[in-house]
Design a protein around this motif. Structure first.
Motif, PDB file in Angstrom:
ATOM      1  N   THR A  59      16.344  47.167  68.828  1.00 30.21           N
ATOM      2  CA  THR A  59      17.522  46.845  68.024  1.00 30.21           C
ATOM      3  C   THR A  59      18.596  46.307  68.954  1.00 30.21           C
ATOM      4  N   CYS A  61      22.957  45.395  68.711  1.00 33.89           N
ATOM      5  CA  CYS A  61      24.229  45.120  68.039  1.00 33.89           C
ATOM      6  C   CYS A  61      24.488  43.632  68.207  1.00 33.89           C
ATOM      7  N   LYS A 105      21.782  44.110  64.181  1.00 30.59           N
ATOM      8  CA  LYS A 105      22.562  44.906  63.232  1.00 30.59           C
ATOM      9  C   LYS A 105      24.039  44.693  63.488  1.00 30.59           C
ATOM     10  N   ALA A 111      27.318  48.919  61.348  1.00 29.41           N
ATOM     11  CA  ALA A 111      25.947  49.407  61.224  1.00 29.41           C
ATOM     12  C   ALA A 111      25.648  50.262  62.444  1.00 29.41           C
ATOM     13  N   SER A 113      22.852  52.218  62.687  1.00 31.23           N
ATOM     14  CA  SER A 113      21.427  52.505  62.762  1.00 31.23           C
ATOM     15  C   SER A 113      20.645  51.207  62.822  1.00 31.23           C
ATOM     16  N   GLY A 114      19.630  51.181  63.666  1.00 33.05           N
ATOM     17  CA  GLY A 114      18.749  50.028  63.726  1.00 33.05           C
ATOM     18  C   GLY A 114      18.002  49.808  62.427  1.00 33.05           C
ATOM     19  N   GLU A 116      19.230  49.603  59.697  1.00 34.26           N
ATOM     20  CA  GLU A 116      20.054  48.712  58.890  1.00 34.26           C
ATOM     21  C   GLU A 116      19.928  47.261  59.355  1.00 34.26           C
ATOM     22  N   GLY A 117      19.172  47.037  60.418  1.00 38.65           N
ATOM     23  CA  GLY A 117      19.053  45.712  61.000  1.00 38.65           C
ATOM     24  C   GLY A 117      18.040  44.825  60.307  1.00 38.65           C
ATOM     25  N   THR A 118      18.080  43.550  60.671  1.00 39.16           N
ATOM     26  CA  THR A 118      17.127  42.567  60.166  1.00 39.16           C
ATOM     27  C   THR A 118      16.587  41.759  61.336  1.00 39.16           C
ATOM     28  N   PRO A 124      14.456  43.006  56.565  1.00 37.39           N
ATOM     29  CA  PRO A 124      15.002  44.302  56.989  1.00 37.39           C
ATOM     30  C   PRO A 124      13.993  45.108  57.798  1.00 37.39           C
TER      31      PRO A 124
END
Length: 161
Positions: A59, A61, A105, A111, A113-114, A116-118, A124
């Motif tokens: 993940t 940011c 994310k 966000a 949490s990973g 919540e990432g795409t 997702p």
């Protein structure tokens, strides 16, 4: 559960690397003191997963310059992990060669949490998960809403070197 110093990898294991970015490491805008000390053991795990042909995800940011979580916009954090900057890059000593997919994310909303990432295609992370797979994760910091930012390396006990 006892801590295993060298657990065997299982066919249903997958490794998740969480936000091992320059801004969260020494010299970064939200640096975890001594956070770079987890890179060498993490690289050992990356090599083990790669040699076993097991999946590795990461993940990251990935904020726009005017992200809602930044202090200038009323958020709690200084600017960090701005997309396309050195602070958003993975640490140069981290071996990312085995990483299958990076999930971004925080592009639009806060966000933490990973999950919540795409990925780059917008899929997702939650849709890429395989049921009943064990996802040990290595990360650099934890956010605790009831307290201030709690910088500390986070390595799950089962996977501690």
């Amino acid at each position: 559960m006892p801590i295993e110093s060298n657990p065997s990898l299982q066919p249903d294991d997958a490794l998740l690397i969480v936000d091992m970015q320059n801004d969260f490491l020494p010299g970064g805008s939200l640096a975890v003191p001594d956070g770079d000390q987890v890179i060498a053991p993490l690289n050992e795990w990356l090599a083990r997963f790669a040699a076993s042909g097991l999946p590795v995800f990461a993940t990251r940011c990935w904020h726009p310059p005017d992200h809602c979580s930044f202090q200038a916009q009323g958020g709690p954090w200084p600017p960090h992990c701005v997309a396309g900057t050195a602070g958003a890059d993975f640490h140069p000593n981290l071996d990312t060669g085995a990483v299958e997919t990076v999930f971004l994310k925080g592009q639009h909303a806060a966000a933490y949490s990973g999950f919540e990432g795409t990925d780059e295609a917008g899929t997702p992370f939650s849709l890429r998960l395989v049921p009943d797979r064990f996802y040990p994760s290595f990360g650099i910091a934890q956010y605790e809403p009831s307290r201030t930012y709690a910088p500390r390396p986070a390595i799950p006990p089962r996977w501690s070197p």
